[in-house]
Motif scaffolding. Structure first.
Motif, short mmCIF file in Angstrom:
data_model
loop_
_atom_site.label_atom_id
_atom_site.label_comp_id
_atom_site.label_asym_id
_atom_site.label_seq_id
_atom_site.Cartn_x
_atom_site.Cartn_y
_atom_site.Cartn_z
N ARG A 2 -3.27 2.59 -9.72
CA ARG A 2 -3.51 2.34 -8.30
C ARG A 2 -4.99 2.56 -8.00
NH1 ARG A 2 1.19 1.32 -5.76
NH2 ARG A 2 0.24 1.35 -3.74
N ASP B 114 -8.04 2.73 -1.65
CA ASP B 114 -8.57 1.74 -0.71
C ASP B 114 -9.37 2.43 0.40
OD1 ASP B 114 -8.98 -0.70 0.59
OD2 ASP B 114 -7.14 -0.49 1.76
N PRO C 267 0.84 -1.21 0.00
CA PRO C 267 0.00 0.00 0.00
C PRO C 267 0.88 1.25 0.00
CG PRO C 267 -0.66 -1.50 1.75
CD PRO C 267 0.61 -2.04 1.17
N GLU D 52 -3.71 1.00 -3.31
CA GLU D 52 -3.10 -0.29 -3.62
C GLU D 52 -2.98 -0.41 -5.12
OE1 GLU D 52 -5.40 -3.36 -1.80
OE2 GLU D 52 -4.78 -2.78 0.22
N ARG E 84 -4.92 5.92 1.25
CA ARG E 84 -4.15 4.67 1.20
C ARG E 84 -4.56 3.97 -0.09
NH1 ARG E 84 -4.98 2.10 6.22
NH2 ARG E 84 -3.20 3.21 7.01
#
Length: 195
Positions: free
Chosen positions: A182, A185, A75, A168, A166
């Motif tokens: 990306r 999250d 992350p 991932e 955040r």
């Protein structure tokens, strides 16, 4: 008649000093070659079975990229600044090689990562982006800060209303279903108070 000196003198120990250095160099080369050999995938000479020699070399002399860098699927924390009118600006001081960072010569931008991590560790309430039906960033930016967090960085770059996201990486099988690389999250809108 005087003895003629040739400029070459014999070692006191009979030349053993050169032999010791050769043996040491040979041992170092063999150990490094062994560490590379045991780091390679299974082959006809060595199976990746977790044997004692392979485990010893993997623990004492790792020969892979994980030794030098973090995994790419970890992350990542991304900072944004939010204004009162709901507008959001990307607040990262990266990349290192940008003109603002003198193409990597300045080092102050490297302090932003620990600054973000210190604030993110204090956040108690995050918004799960998977539970929202829309753009997570604009949804979070239009809300009120969930808490205030003291920014203890000696070189603060994030003060006031800050969104920490955040993210991932997009899983490889779903790469054609997303525009970016990306996925958001979770996010939190905080009030960062600088010293």
């Amino acid at each position: 008649m005087a003895a003629h000196q040739t400029g070459v003198e014999k070692d006191d120990d009979g030349g053993h000093r050169g032999a010791g250095a050769s043996v040491t160099l040979t041992l170092v080369i063999l150990v490094l070659a062994g560490s590379i050999f045991y780091a390679l995938p299974s082959n006809t000479l060595s199976v990746r079975d977790g044997g004692t020699v392979r485990t010893l070399f993997a623990r004492t002399m790792p020969q892979n990229w994980a030794f030098f860098t973090k995994p790419p699927n970890d992350p990542e924390l991304v900072p944004y600044t939010a204004d009162g009118d709901g507008s959001v600006d990307f607040a990262s001081t990266m990349p290192n090689g940008s003109a603002e960072n003198l193409y990597g010569l300045t080092r102050t931008q490297r302090a932003q990562g620990p600054e973000i991590a210190n604030m993110a560790n204090r956040i108690e309430e995050w918004t799960d982006c998977g539970s929202l039906n829309g753009d997570c960033l604009s949804e979070v930016a239009s809300g009120t800060p969930v808490q205030w967090v003291e920014n203890t960085s000696p070189v603060p770059t994030l003060c006031g209303k800050v969104i920490i996201a955040r993210t991932e990486p997009v899983p490889w099988p779903y790469r054609d279903k997303y525009r970016g690389w990306r996925i958001d999250d979770e996010m939190a809108l905080i009030e960062a108070r600088c010293r």
